[in-house]
Design a protein around this motif. Structure first.
Motif, mmCIF file in Angstrom:
data_model
loop_
_atom_site.group_PDB
_atom_site.id
_atom_site.type_symbol
_atom_site.label_atom_id
_atom_site.label_comp_id
_atom_site.label_asym_id
_atom_site.label_seq_id
_atom_site.Cartn_x
_atom_site.Cartn_y
_atom_site.Cartn_z
ATOM 1 N N PRO A 79 0.818 -1.226 0.000
ATOM 2 C CA PRO A 79 0.000 0.000 0.000
ATOM 3 C C PRO A 79 0.852 1.276 0.000
ATOM 4 C CG PRO A 79 -0.855 -1.591 1.585
ATOM 5 C CD PRO A 79 0.462 -2.132 1.111
ATOM 6 N N VAL A 80 1.941 1.296 0.771
ATOM 7 C CA VAL A 80 2.828 2.462 0.784
ATOM 8 C C VAL A 80 3.494 2.631 -0.588
ATOM 9 C CG1 VAL A 80 4.854 3.516 1.858
ATOM 10 C CG2 VAL A 80 3.240 2.217 3.264
ATOM 11 N N ALA A 81 3.908 1.515 -1.165
ATOM 12 C CA ALA A 81 4.536 1.563 -2.499
ATOM 13 C C ALA A 81 3.569 2.133 -3.528
ATOM 14 C CB ALA A 81 4.993 0.172 -2.912
ATOM 15 N N GLU A 82 2.280 1.817 -3.374
ATOM 16 C CA GLU A 82 1.294 2.325 -4.325
ATOM 17 C C GLU A 82 1.034 3.811 -4.115
ATOM 18 O OE1 GLU A 82 -1.835 -0.720 -4.033
ATOM 19 O OE2 GLU A 82 -1.090 -1.448 -5.973
ATOM 20 N N GLU A 83 1.002 4.252 -2.848
ATOM 21 C CA GLU A 83 0.771 5.672 -2.564
ATOM 22 C C GLU A 83 1.910 6.551 -3.037
ATOM 23 O OE1 GLU A 83 0.011 6.315 1.614
ATOM 24 O OE2 GLU A 83 -1.555 4.783 1.542
ATOM 25 N N THR A 84 3.114 6.013 -3.016
ATOM 26 C CA THR A 84 4.292 6.837 -3.273
ATOM 27 C C THR A 84 4.854 6.666 -4.681
ATOM 28 O OG1 THR A 84 5.647 5.045 -2.415
ATOM 29 C CG2 THR A 84 5.036 6.778 -0.862
ATOM 30 N N GLY A 85 4.265 5.742 -5.453
ATOM 31 C CA GLY A 85 4.773 5.501 -6.797
ATOM 32 C C GLY A 85 5.949 4.533 -6.822
ATOM 33 N N LEU A 86 6.425 4.103 -5.634
ATOM 34 C CA LEU A 86 7.542 3.154 -5.589
ATOM 35 C C LEU A 86 7.149 1.795 -6.175
ATOM 36 C CD1 LEU A 86 9.120 3.938 -2.084
ATOM 37 C CD2 LEU A 86 10.165 4.298 -4.335
ATOM 38 N N ILE A 87 5.842 1.572 -6.372
ATOM 39 C CA ILE A 87 5.378 0.306 -6.946
ATOM 40 C C ILE A 87 5.925 0.128 -8.372
ATOM 41 C CG2 ILE A 87 3.202 1.171 -7.938
ATOM 42 C CD1 ILE A 87 3.581 -2.177 -6.067
ATOM 43 N N ASN A 88 6.225 1.231 -9.052
ATOM 44 C CA ASN A 88 6.758 1.092 -10.420
ATOM 45 C C ASN A 88 8.161 0.480 -10.456
ATOM 46 O OD1 ASN A 88 4.670 1.778 -12.321
ATOM 47 N ND2 ASN A 88 4.746 3.849 -11.474
ATOM 48 N N PRO A 89 9.138 1.054 -9.744
ATOM 49 C CA PRO A 89 10.437 0.362 -9.707
ATOM 50 C C PRO A 89 10.351 -1.019 -9.051
ATOM 51 C CG PRO A 89 10.423 2.274 -8.212
ATOM 52 C CD PRO A 89 9.193 2.370 -9.074
ATOM 53 N N LEU A 90 9.514 -1.153 -8.008
ATOM 54 C CA LEU A 90 9.368 -2.451 -7.341
ATOM 55 C C LEU A 90 8.828 -3.495 -8.329
ATOM 56 C CD1 LEU A 90 7.743 -3.040 -3.837
ATOM 57 C CD2 LEU A 90 7.226 -4.536 -5.755
ATOM 58 N N GLY A 91 7.777 -3.105 -9.067
ATOM 59 C CA GLY A 91 7.178 -4.014 -10.050
ATOM 60 C C GLY A 91 8.164 -4.386 -11.143
ATOM 61 N N GLY A 92 8.971 -3.405 -11.546
ATOM 62 C CA GLY A 92 9.962 -3.647 -12.582
ATOM 63 C C GLY A 92 11.020 -4.643 -12.145
ATOM 64 N N LEU A 93 11.481 -4.485 -10.902
ATOM 65 C CA LEU A 93 12.536 -5.408 -10.457
ATOM 66 C C LEU A 93 11.995 -6.813 -10.212
ATOM 67 C CD1 LEU A 93 12.862 -6.018 -7.096
ATOM 68 C CD2 LEU A 93 13.406 -3.592 -7.129
ATOM 69 N N MET A 94 10.752 -6.911 -9.761
ATOM 70 C CA MET A 94 10.127 -8.232 -9.586
ATOM 71 C C MET A 94 9.978 -8.936 -10.937
ATOM 72 S SD MET A 94 9.460 -9.230 -6.515
ATOM 73 C CE MET A 94 8.064 -10.350 -6.596
ATOM 74 N N LEU A 95 9.529 -8.183 -11.920
ATOM 75 C CA LEU A 95 9.341 -8.735 -13.265
ATOM 76 C C LEU A 95 10.662 -9.245 -13.843
ATOM 77 C CD1 LEU A 95 6.946 -8.986 -15.212
ATOM 78 C CD2 LEU A 95 7.473 -6.697 -16.039
#
Ligand code: C2E
Ligand code: MG
Ligand code: MG
Ligand code: MG
Length: 287
Positions: A79-95
């Motif tokens: 949820p914090v990653a989604e609020e702050t936009g950090l979900i984009n780099p996080l999603g990229g590295l997971m992928l």
């Protein structure tokens, strides 16, 4: 007196808000750091074909090994990653990491990666997926992307176009947590996908009430009608498993089979499965 009480409780309320904001802020700072220092890792939970018992693939679930707090749960930081936009780099590295790991697995084993709705708005999801596939050499048919119903709420033509483009690459699309979103069936006609994952809350209720079984039965029949695979999430007991088999569910995932594990353990899990296959072949040769 009453006035000062009111002011007192307001101050208390403010302090509580402050504490919450501060803890989020702390997670944000530490998460940014963890992403930069490449600390986050995917763990993999097997998806089991319910008729053969074989592993068809693994879902990649992000894990954050934290110096002081041990393994931090995604429920705390997604949820914090989604609020702050950090979900984009996080999603990229997971992928990228999931595709690299999966490329070392046998050719009939897929990997599923969760996508946040925000990644569809970033404008670079398609190239992120294409790059991860190219860089790892993983064939697109071995990658599955999990989306949730909330993504489809906005009925955006950009989202639809991206889903079509991803599918045109040969990547599969799964509908995660099915039944918990706004659950309008109309999107089933307009959005292309390959798999429905029944949310674990329905599986959890199987023992307790007959409604859960009726709901699962109707999702399975819907899936057969649409020609998509039906996976049940959160399978924890033999009783749940046997019920899901009776209802004709294709796949299962849950602690009954295995929790998510690091890639090093996946390799030996798959080697054990190959060992069983080889023993079967030997037995067939002898017979
Ligand atoms: P999800 O995609 O629905 O993943 C399934 C969750 O159920 C995982 O929790 C898994 O550990 C848990 N689970 C599996 N089997 C069982 C079971 O038998 N019983 C119970 N009680 N739970 C089970 P986890 O790893 O804590 O992840 C929670 C959620 O965080 C995920 O739900 C997903 O929405 C999100 N998430 C995790 N990794 C990522 C990621 O890389 N990107 C994004 N965008 N979201 C992620
Ligand atoms: Mg998922
Ligand atoms: Mg799910
Ligand atoms: Mg879930």
């Amino acid at each position: 007196r009453a006035k000062s009480d009111a002011r007192g409780s307001f101050a208390f309320f403010e302090a509580a808000l402050d504490a919450k904001a501060q803890s989020r802020r702390k997670i944000e700072v530490e998460l940014r750091d963890a992403i930069q220092n490449d600390v986050l890792r995917p763990y993999y939970q097997p998806l089991i074909d319910l008729s053969s018992g074989r592993i068809t693939g693994f879902e990649a679930l992000v894990r954050w090994p934290h110096a002081e707090r041990g393994m931090v749960s995604p429920a705390e930081f997604i949820p914090v990653a989604e609020e702050t936009g950090l979900i984009n780099p996080l999603g990229g590295l997971m992928l990228r990491r999931a595709c690299l790991d999966a490329a070392t697995w046998p050719d009939d084993v897929r990997v599923a990666v969760n996508l946040s709705p925000l990644q569809f708005r970033s404008g670079n999801l398609l190239s992120m997926v294409t790059d991860a596939l190219k860089h790892s050499g993983l064939p697109p048919r071995r990658l599955e992307l999990e989306i949730t119903e909330t993504l489809l709420l906005e009925k955006s033509s950009q989202v639809l176009a991206t889903l079509h483009a991803l599918r045109a690459l040969g990547v599969r699309i799964s509908m995660d947590d099915f039944g918990t979103g706004y659950s309008s069936l109309s999107y089933l006609r307009s959005f292309p996908f390959d798999k429905i994952k029944i949310d674990q809350s329905f599986v959890r209720d199987l023992g307790a009430n007959r409604e859960a079984q009726a709901i699962i039965r109707s999702i399975v029949s819907l899936g057969k009608g649409l020609g998509v695979i039906i996976t049940a999430e959160g399978v924890e007991t033999e009783a749940e498993l046997s019920c899901l088999r009776t209802e004709g569910c294709d796949e299962g995932q849950g602690f009954l089979f295995s929790k998510a594990r690091p890639n090093a353990e996946i390799v030996s899990l798959l080697a054990a499965q190959r060992g069983i296959d080889a023993a079967d072949e030997d037995a067939a040769l002898v017979a």
